[in-house]
Write an enzyme that holds these catalytic residues in place. Structure first.
Site, PDB file in Angstrom:
ATOM      1  N   PRO A  45      -8.194  -8.345  20.847  1.00 17.68           N
ATOM      2  CA  PRO A  45      -7.465  -8.537  22.108  1.00 17.68           C
ATOM      3  C   PRO A  45      -6.341  -7.508  22.238  1.00 17.68           C
ATOM      4  CG  PRO A  45      -7.538 -10.593  20.821  1.00 17.68           C
ATOM      5  CD  PRO A  45      -8.095  -9.511  19.949  1.00 17.68           C
ATOM      6  N   ASP A  87       3.743   4.606  14.537  1.00 19.33           N
ATOM      7  CA  ASP A  87       3.531   5.194  15.873  1.00 19.33           C
ATOM      8  C   ASP A  87       3.133   4.132  16.901  1.00 19.33           C
ATOM      9  OD1 ASP A  87       0.952   4.655  14.945  1.00 19.33           O
ATOM     10  OD2 ASP A  87       0.140   6.644  15.364  1.00 19.33           O
ATOM     11  N   GLU A  88       2.773   2.927  16.418  1.00 16.81           N
ATOM     12  CA  GLU A  88       2.261   1.910  17.350  1.00 16.81           C
ATOM     13  C   GLU A  88       3.338   1.419  18.316  1.00 16.81           C
ATOM     14  OE1 GLU A  88      -0.482  -0.898  15.665  1.00 16.81           O
ATOM     15  OE2 GLU A  88      -0.946   0.445  13.998  1.00 16.81           O
ATOM     16  N   THR A 113       9.893 -11.497   9.129  1.00 20.26           N
ATOM     17  CA  THR A 113      10.136 -10.381   8.193  1.00 20.26           C
ATOM     18  C   THR A 113      10.558  -9.104   8.926  1.00 20.26           C
ATOM     19  OG1 THR A 113       8.801 -11.167   6.359  1.00 20.26           O
ATOM     20  CG2 THR A 113       8.962  -8.782   6.603  1.00 20.26           C
ATOM     21  N   PHE A 133       0.826  -1.221   0.000  1.00 20.63           N
ATOM     22  CA  PHE A 133       0.000   0.000   0.000  1.00 20.63           C
ATOM     23  C   PHE A 133       0.863   1.276   0.000  1.00 20.63           C
ATOM     24  CE2 PHE A 133      -2.171   2.848   3.314  1.00 20.63           C
ATOM     25  CZ  PHE A 133      -2.774   3.641   2.355  1.00 20.63           C
ATOM     26  N   ILE A 134       1.677   1.448   1.027  1.00 24.27           N
ATOM     27  CA  ILE A 134       2.415   2.713   1.122  1.00 24.27           C
ATOM     28  C   ILE A 134       3.586   2.729   0.142  1.00 24.27           C
ATOM     29  CG2 ILE A 134       3.618   4.318   2.665  1.00 24.27           C
ATOM     30  CD1 ILE A 134       2.107   3.013   5.005  1.00 24.27           C
TER      31      ILE A 134
HETATM   32  P1  NAD Z   1       1.538  -3.627   3.241  1.00 23.08           P
HETATM   33  O1  NAD Z   1       1.241  -4.825   4.085  1.00 23.08           O
HETATM   34  O2  NAD Z   1       0.472  -3.042   2.393  1.00 23.08           O
HETATM   35  O3  NAD Z   1       2.790  -3.912   2.289  1.00 23.08           O
HETATM   36  C1  NAD Z   1       3.925  -4.603   2.700  1.00 23.08           C
HETATM   37  C2  NAD Z   1       4.715  -4.992   1.467  1.00 23.08           C
HETATM   38  O4  NAD Z   1       5.910  -5.672   1.900  1.00 23.08           O
HETATM   39  C3  NAD Z   1       3.973  -5.957   0.545  1.00 23.08           C
HETATM   40  O5  NAD Z   1       4.119  -5.539  -0.800  1.00 23.08           O
HETATM   41  C4  NAD Z   1       4.660  -7.290   0.790  1.00 23.08           C
HETATM   42  O6  NAD Z   1       4.640  -8.144  -0.352  1.00 23.08           O
HETATM   43  C5  NAD Z   1       6.077  -6.853   1.134  1.00 23.08           C
HETATM   44  N1  NAD Z   1       6.783  -7.840   1.965  1.00 23.08           N
HETATM   45  C6  NAD Z   1       6.313  -8.478   3.081  1.00 23.08           C
HETATM   46  N2  NAD Z   1       7.261  -9.327   3.546  1.00 23.08           N
HETATM   47  C7  NAD Z   1       8.340  -9.201   2.731  1.00 23.08           C
HETATM   48  C8  NAD Z   1       9.632  -9.785   2.721  1.00 23.08           C
HETATM   49  N3  NAD Z   1       9.984 -10.699   3.642  1.00 23.08           N
HETATM   50  N4  NAD Z   1      10.512  -9.431   1.748  1.00 23.08           N
HETATM   51  C9  NAD Z   1      10.157  -8.508   0.802  1.00 23.08           C
HETATM   52  N5  NAD Z   1       8.934  -7.929   0.765  1.00 23.08           N
HETATM   53  C10 NAD Z   1       8.046  -8.266   1.718  1.00 23.08           C
HETATM   54  O7  NAD Z   1       2.100  -2.543   4.284  1.00 23.08           O
HETATM   55  P2  NAD Z   1       1.964  -0.960   4.246  1.00 23.08           P
HETATM   56  O8  NAD Z   1       0.698  -0.563   4.919  1.00 23.08           O
HETATM   57  O9  NAD Z   1       2.250  -0.476   2.875  1.00 23.08           O
HETATM   58  O10 NAD Z   1       3.163  -0.560   5.236  1.00 23.08           O
HETATM   59  C11 NAD Z   1       4.478  -0.336   4.732  1.00 23.08           C
HETATM   60  C12 NAD Z   1       5.388   0.009   5.887  1.00 23.08           C
HETATM   61  O11 NAD Z   1       4.900   1.158   6.569  1.00 23.08           O
HETATM   62  C13 NAD Z   1       5.474  -1.092   6.945  1.00 23.08           C
HETATM   63  O12 NAD Z   1       6.811  -1.169   7.390  1.00 23.08           O
HETATM   64  C14 NAD Z   1       4.554  -0.612   8.060  1.00 23.08           C
HETATM   65  O13 NAD Z   1       4.981  -1.098   9.312  1.00 23.08           O
HETATM   66  C15 NAD Z   1       4.736   0.884   7.953  1.00 23.08           C
HETATM   67  N6  NAD Z   1       3.596   1.700   8.403  1.00 23.08           N
HETATM   68  C16 NAD Z   1       2.343   1.447   7.948  1.00 23.08           C
HETATM   69  C17 NAD Z   1       1.283   2.266   8.354  1.00 23.08           C
HETATM   70  C18 NAD Z   1      -0.125   2.054   7.837  1.00 23.08           C
HETATM   71  O14 NAD Z   1      -1.029   2.761   8.249  1.00 23.08           O
HETATM   72  N7  NAD Z   1      -0.359   1.135   6.896  1.00 23.08           N
HETATM   73  C19 NAD Z   1       1.519   3.332   9.225  1.00 23.08           C
HETATM   74  C20 NAD Z   1       2.834   3.566   9.667  1.00 23.08           C
HETATM   75  C21 NAD Z   1       3.865   2.751   9.241  1.00 23.08           C
HETATM   76  P1  TYD Z   2      -6.435  -1.082  11.254  1.00 19.57           P
HETATM   77  O1  TYD Z   2      -6.839  -0.471   9.959  1.00 19.57           O
HETATM   78  O2  TYD Z   2      -6.308  -2.575  11.346  1.00 19.57           O
HETATM   79  O3  TYD Z   2      -5.094  -0.356  11.727  1.00 19.57           O
HETATM   80  P2  TYD Z   2      -4.312  -0.428  13.152  1.00 19.57           P
HETATM   81  O4  TYD Z   2      -4.856  -1.538  13.955  1.00 19.57           O
HETATM   82  O5  TYD Z   2      -2.901  -0.649  12.702  1.00 19.57           O
HETATM   83  O6  TYD Z   2      -4.540   0.925  13.791  1.00 19.57           O
HETATM   84  O7  TYD Z   2      -7.487  -0.641  12.351  1.00 19.57           O
HETATM   85  C1  TYD Z   2      -7.738   0.726  12.632  1.00 19.57           C
HETATM   86  C2  TYD Z   2      -8.707   0.782  13.803  1.00 19.57           C
HETATM   87  O8  TYD Z   2      -9.965   0.246  13.388  1.00 19.57           O
HETATM   88  C3  TYD Z   2      -8.258  -0.078  14.989  1.00 19.57           C
HETATM   89  O9  TYD Z   2      -8.611   0.599  16.197  1.00 19.57           O
HETATM   90  C4  TYD Z   2      -9.073  -1.346  14.839  1.00 19.57           C
HETATM   91  C5  TYD Z   2     -10.356  -0.873  14.189  1.00 19.57           C
HETATM   92  N1  TYD Z   2     -11.034  -1.831  13.277  1.00 19.57           N
HETATM   93  C6  TYD Z   2     -12.412  -2.085  13.439  1.00 19.57           C
HETATM   94  O10 TYD Z   2     -13.078  -1.526  14.338  1.00 19.57           O
HETATM   95  N2  TYD Z   2     -12.992  -2.968  12.579  1.00 19.57           N
HETATM   96  C7  TYD Z   2     -12.304  -3.620  11.607  1.00 19.57           C
HETATM   97  O11 TYD Z   2     -12.890  -4.450  10.854  1.00 19.57           O
HETATM   98  C8  TYD Z   2     -10.900  -3.339  11.450  1.00 19.57           C
HETATM   99  C9  TYD Z   2     -10.085  -4.022  10.383  1.00 19.57           C
HETATM  100  C10 TYD Z   2     -10.312  -2.423  12.313  1.00 19.57           C
END
Ligand code: NAD
Ligand code: TYD
Length: 353
Positions: A291, A134-135, A99, A11-12
């Site tokens: 949980p 931030d988690e 990972t 995604f990111i």
């Molecule tokens: P995502 O799960 O959408 O994407 C992760 C990507 O990493 C996928 O394309 C997957 O194929 C690849 N991947 C997983 N394991 C791998 C491995 N062993 N080797 C190579 N590639 C591998 O995650 P995202 O939401 O895009 O998050 C990206 C980064 O940003 C992560 O490090 C996450 O912790 C961090 N992050 C995410 C959020 C959020 O809101 N999604 C917020 C803050 C930080």
């Molecule tokens: P999520 O998108 O899984 O991100 P994170 O747990 O990393 O913050 O969840 C965002 C918030 O939404 C979290 O407090 C859990 C809640 N949530 C629901 O209430 N219902 C759902 O089906 C999902 C996936 C998350």
């Protein structure tokens, strides 16, 4: 010049690459294992673009890393690859340890060897940018100030514990070996190409399908939401001007309770794609809580603003409208993610599994 991005089909990472190549001609070498979360269709716009070089592989594969680093000699490495879903980390933590911790360790070691072999000038400008969350800071009470970079680490889920461990490794590789690292800890992202297992895209696709909208517990948990392209611009700012060895918190100055997020999505869908059966909020269903569910996250993003002049460009109102509209405009992307057909993309486009 080349940058190496790990996890660039997620995604990111995919939003970051699209954003990067919209502003720069610097080649992106994208290393991604294509787990369930990796979707190269996110990068379909770059199919014939020589500036994007995709390699399917694991960050834990040291010989592959050594070969790629020697061949492409990137001037920076931006590390997104991770297992990222809290609920999956609760049901199966093993992949997160593998990972997020072991994979990051392997990447750091490969980067260190690569960096040590560079010329003095190249060594000086090389960066290892670690993308974190931030988690790692744990959960805030209602009256607590937002997370600053100085907050102690108190991770509560297997996901956040594995990311915290990776942050510590990155810090140690800087302090011990001098590797020029940068770490960013970002709040919850939302936007295009978000896999519909996370809150916002799940609510959009379930609502459109007339399915229940599952809200965990009382729905009063608070997250600080940031539009994904703002995360990309923040990473560019830190990569360009961040002080080596420092961490920067990135957030949207936008704390919202989950139930209010869900109601906002419903209201936008009522406006943009009204349902004859009635308002989408009729589908809201409270379900069993997660949980160890963290109650509140909030980011104090003053350091990145003060030092680098970065602020988000989108408000939540503008970002969530764009996001809902994007999902309405891309039903085939949603359908292929849900059916699993997106996994055929590599085979079709690249002629391998
Ligand atoms: P995502 O799960 O959408 O994407 C992760 C990507 O990493 C996928 O394309 C997957 O194929 C690849 N991947 C997983 N394991 C791998 C491995 N062993 N080797 C190579 N590639 C591998 O995650 P995202 O939401 O895009 O998050 C990206 C980064 O940003 C992560 O490090 C996450 O912790 C961090 N992050 C995410 C959020 C959020 O809101 N999604 C917020 C803050 C930080
Ligand atoms: P999520 O998108 O899984 O991100 P994170 O747990 O990393 O913050 O969840 C965002 C918030 O939404 C979290 O407090 C859990 C809640 N949530 C629901 O209430 N219902 C759902 O089906 C999902 C996936 C998350």
């Amino acid at each position: 010049m080349t940058i190496l991005v790990t996890g660039g089909a997620g995604f990111i990472g995919s939003n970051f690459i699209l954003d990067w190549l919209a502003q720069s001609d610097e080649t992106v070498l994208n290393l991604d294992a294509l787990t369930y979360a990796g979707n190269l269709e996110n990068l379909a716009a770059l199919k014939d673009d020589a500036r994007h070089v995709f390699v399917q592989g694991d960050i834990g594969d040291r010989p592959l890393l050594d070969r790629l680093l020697a061949e492409h000699r990137p001037r920076a490495l931006i590390h997104f690859a991770a297992e990222s879903h809290v609920d999956r980390s609760i049901s199966g933590p093993g992949a997160f340890i593998k990972t997020n911790i072991e994979g990051t360790y392997t990447l750091l070691e490969a980067a260190r060897q690569h960096w040590q072999g560079l010329t003095p000038g190249e060594r000086e400008s090389f960066r290892f940018h670690h993308v974190s969350t931030d988690e790692v800071y744990g959960s805030l009470k209602a009256e607590d100030p937002a997370f600053a970079e100085t907050n102690p680490y108190e991770p509560n889920s297997p996901y956040s514990a594995s990311k915290a461990a990776s942050d510590h490794l990155v810090r140690a590789w800087h302090h011990t070996y001098g590797l020029p690292v940068l770490t960013t800890n970002c709040s919850n992202n939302y936007g295009p190409y978000h896999f519909p297992e996370k809150l916002i895209p799940l609510m959009i696709v379930n609502a459109l399908a007339g399915k229940p909208l599952p809200v965990y517990g009382d729905g009063q948990q608070i997250r600080d939401w940031l539009y994904v392209r703002d995360h990309a611009s923040a990473i560019r700012a830190v990569l360009a001007g961040g002080r080596v060895g420092e961490t920067y918190n990135i957030g949207g100055w936008n704390e919202m309770a989950n139930i209010d997020i869900v109601k906002t999505v419903c209201a936008l869908l009522d406006e943009l794609r009204p349902d004859a059966a009635g308002p989408y909020s009729r589908l809201i269903t409270y379900v069993k809580d997660r949980p160890g569910h963290d109650r509140r996250y909030a980011i104090d993003a003053r350091k990145i603003e003060r030092e680098l002049g970065w602020r988000p460009a989108e408000t939540f109102a503008t970002g969530i409208r764009k996001t809902v509209q994007w999902y309405l405009d891309h039903p085939e992307w949603v359908q292929r993610v849900q059916s699993g057909a997106y996994r055929d993309w590599v085979q079709q486009q690249y002629g391998r599994a």
